[in-house]
Design a protein around this motif. Structure first.
Motif: not given
Length: 135
Positions: A104-128
């Motif tokens: 969606s951001r037209k970039t690579s995963v390795s260039k995503l900001p750390n805040t996005i990484i942490h938000n996705v991980i929190e969502d994964a934990l909440l989803e579980a």
């Protein structure tokens, strides 16, 4: 008349808003020749407009290609969430959402900001947690 001032690959990379490694990948892909005497890339300010245009087109094509091939994003996604205590399902959820976010951001995963990484991980934990409560 004085000779034009030369720019190093690092100077050009700075002007193109990229790093020297990415610039070298581009230069090889675009078959830009090195100076025969020094075996280095040598540029002048006069070269910049053409390089900027070529680099922009190359980068856009590269991003589009990467975004259309999820396998190219899976390994960086796994690396970005490594070290977090996630179950297999949480890991899969996080990796899938990181890949979607990068697309969606037209970039690579390795260039995503750390805040996005942490938000996705929190969502994964909440989803579980939500799926455990629904049992």
């Amino acid at each position: 008349m004085t000779a034009p001032t030369t720019l190093s690959a690092k100077d050009v990379a700075d002007k193109l808003d990229t790093d020297a490694k990415t610039l070298r990948v581009f230069l090889r892909a675009a078959s830009i020749p090195k100076d025969e005497a020094t075996n280095r890339y040598v540029f002048t300010a006069k070269d910049l407009p053409k390089l900027k245009k070529q680099f922009k087109e190359w980068r856009e094509a590269r991003i589009a290609t990467t975004a259309n091939h999820p396998m190219q994003n899976e390994e960086p996604a796994a690396a970005r969430i490594a070290g977090h205590e996630l179950s297999g399902a949480q890991h899969a959820y996080a990796a899938e959402h990181l890949i979607e976010e990068a697309r969606s951001r037209k970039t690579s995963v390795s260039k995503l900001p750390n805040t996005i990484i942490h938000n996705v991980i929190e969502d994964a934990l909440l989803e579980a947690d939500d799926s455990d409560m629904s049992k």
